[in-house]
Design a protein around this motif. Structure first.
Motif, short mmCIF file in Angstrom:
data_model
loop_
_atom_site.label_atom_id
_atom_site.label_comp_id
_atom_site.label_asym_id
_atom_site.label_seq_id
_atom_site.Cartn_x
_atom_site.Cartn_y
_atom_site.Cartn_z
N VAL A 179 0.86 -1.18 0.00
CA VAL A 179 0.00 0.00 0.00
C VAL A 179 0.90 1.23 0.00
N ILE A 180 0.63 2.16 -0.90
CA ILE A 180 1.32 3.45 -0.84
C ILE A 180 0.29 4.54 -0.60
N ASP A 181 0.70 5.56 0.11
CA ASP A 181 -0.16 6.71 0.36
C ASP A 181 0.24 7.81 -0.61
N SER A 182 -0.76 8.47 -1.20
CA SER A 182 -0.46 9.43 -2.26
C SER A 182 0.30 10.65 -1.76
N ASP A 183 0.20 10.97 -0.48
CA ASP A 183 1.02 12.07 0.04
C ASP A 183 2.50 11.70 -0.01
N ASP A 184 2.81 10.45 0.33
CA ASP A 184 4.20 10.00 0.20
C ASP A 184 4.66 10.06 -1.25
N LEU A 185 3.75 9.74 -2.17
CA LEU A 185 4.12 9.72 -3.58
C LEU A 185 4.55 11.10 -4.07
N VAL A 186 3.87 12.15 -3.64
CA VAL A 186 4.23 13.49 -4.12
C VAL A 186 5.28 14.17 -3.23
N ASN A 187 5.35 13.79 -1.96
CA ASN A 187 6.32 14.43 -1.06
C ASN A 187 7.69 13.76 -1.07
N ALA A 188 7.71 12.46 -1.37
CA ALA A 188 8.98 11.73 -1.44
C ALA A 188 8.90 10.72 -2.57
N PRO A 189 8.79 11.20 -3.81
CA PRO A 189 8.53 10.28 -4.92
C PRO A 189 9.61 9.23 -5.14
N GLU A 190 10.87 9.65 -5.08
CA GLU A 190 11.93 8.67 -5.34
C GLU A 190 11.94 7.57 -4.30
N ALA A 191 11.86 7.95 -3.03
CA ALA A 191 11.86 6.95 -1.96
C ALA A 191 10.64 6.05 -2.05
N THR A 192 9.49 6.62 -2.38
CA THR A 192 8.26 5.84 -2.45
C THR A 192 8.29 4.86 -3.61
N ILE A 193 8.69 5.32 -4.77
CA ILE A 193 8.75 4.42 -5.94
C ILE A 193 9.83 3.36 -5.75
N ARG A 194 10.95 3.74 -5.17
CA ARG A 194 12.00 2.75 -4.91
C ARG A 194 11.49 1.66 -3.96
N ALA A 195 10.78 2.06 -2.91
CA ALA A 195 10.24 1.08 -1.97
C ALA A 195 9.20 0.19 -2.64
N TYR A 196 8.38 0.78 -3.49
CA TYR A 196 7.37 0.00 -4.21
C TYR A 196 8.06 -1.03 -5.12
N CYS A 197 9.03 -0.58 -5.88
CA CYS A 197 9.72 -1.49 -6.80
C CYS A 197 10.39 -2.64 -6.04
N ASP A 198 11.02 -2.32 -4.93
CA ASP A 198 11.64 -3.37 -4.11
C ASP A 198 10.60 -4.36 -3.62
N ALA A 199 9.43 -3.85 -3.23
CA ALA A 199 8.39 -4.70 -2.66
C ALA A 199 7.78 -5.65 -3.69
N VAL A 200 7.70 -5.21 -4.95
CA VAL A 200 7.07 -6.06 -5.97
C VAL A 200 8.09 -6.74 -6.88
N GLY A 201 9.38 -6.52 -6.62
CA GLY A 201 10.41 -7.25 -7.33
C GLY A 201 10.67 -6.80 -8.76
N ILE A 202 10.61 -5.48 -8.98
CA ILE A 202 10.96 -4.93 -10.30
C ILE A 202 12.07 -3.91 -10.10
N PRO A 203 12.89 -3.66 -11.11
CA PRO A 203 13.99 -2.71 -10.94
C PRO A 203 13.47 -1.28 -10.78
N PHE A 204 14.15 -0.52 -9.97
CA PHE A 204 13.85 0.90 -9.83
C PHE A 204 14.52 1.64 -10.97
N LEU A 205 13.74 2.40 -11.73
CA LEU A 205 14.26 3.15 -12.87
C LEU A 205 14.05 4.64 -12.60
N PRO A 206 15.05 5.33 -12.11
CA PRO A 206 14.86 6.73 -11.72
C PRO A 206 14.44 7.62 -12.87
#
Length: 244
Positions: free
Chosen positions: A148-175
């Protein structure tokens, strides 16, 4: 069968901005809100918001699901959809086809935003009841807490949020996918010509919006009622969010 990664959202949760980022990655076949036409346009439709459109069998629930599964025979698939479109039909067997993830937004922000574009939305269209049902089904299917991601995290800390999401679902983080060219996308136009995404079309990445002139919840009886119903479901999912 390839991966079918699904982001279940609620209206006005910035879920399409997330999808825009996935589109920029170019490693998934994107399917945008496939069950929306089922909910509104099919001969099984739950609600009629398109009185000038004849119900169409091609949008039946099982037909939509089969098209997603067929796409996954050839590609990794990313589906962005709204949970309430499927909540009336979803069960563990349905959810087991997917890797289920979720995006939420605090109702104090989401409900006024929703009201501005669709003032007659009902409690199911508000989205939280369906999202929580799918969250619990996904937990039962996988035996673990869904991402679960919260949309406030998505806009306030996008890189950290997307990196955590990618790690959680097993796909590479592509900045490089965190930025894109502004403008409308044909993938997002099935409902009202894509007008719900006018603000997204002006963006070039995740960014917290300026303060909006939204109606106050306490000034509208329906918004207050919806807020009181939706908040507990949001809080339960918020407690399970990815921490960034």
């Amino acid at each position: 069968m390839n991966k079918i990664l699904v982001l279940w959202g609620i209206p006005r949760s910035r879920s399409t901005a997330f999808e825009r980022m996935i589109l920029e990655r170019k490693d998934f076949h994107i399917i945008h809100e496939p069950f929306g036409p089922h909910y509104y346009f099919s001969d099984e439709r739950v609600k009629n918001r398109a009185h000038d459109i004849e119900p169409q069998p091609k949008y039946r629930f099982d037909n939509v699901l089969q098209r997603i599964l067929q796409a996954a025979e050839k590609h990794n698939v990313f589906v962005k959809d709204l949970a309430f479109y499927v909540a009336h039909r979803a069960d563990e067997a349905f959810m087991s086809h997917f890797e289920n993830t979720f995006i939420i937004r605090h109702p104090a922000q989401k409900l006024p935003s929703h009201y501005m574009v669709e003032p007659d939305f009902d409690i199911h269209e508000a989205g939280y009841l369906g999202a929580y049902k799918l969250f619990e089904l996904a937990k039962a299917v996988s035996g673990k807490t869904p991402v679960v991601i919260d949309s406030d995290d998505l806009v306030n800390a996008p890189e950290a949020t997307i990196r955590a999401y990618c790690d959680a679902v097993g796909i590479p983080f592509l900045p490089e996918a965190l930025a894109w060219e502004p403008g409308p996308r044909k993938e997002f136009v099935w409902w009202e010509g894509g007008s719900w995404h006018n603000k997204l079309n002006q963006t070039a990445g995740f960014k917290a919006p300026k303060k909006e002139d939204y109606p106050a919840i306490e000034d509208h009886a329906w918004l207050q009622e919806a807020y009181d119903i939706c908040l507990p479901y949001y809080e339960k999912m918020y407690a399970a969010r990815l921490r960034v």
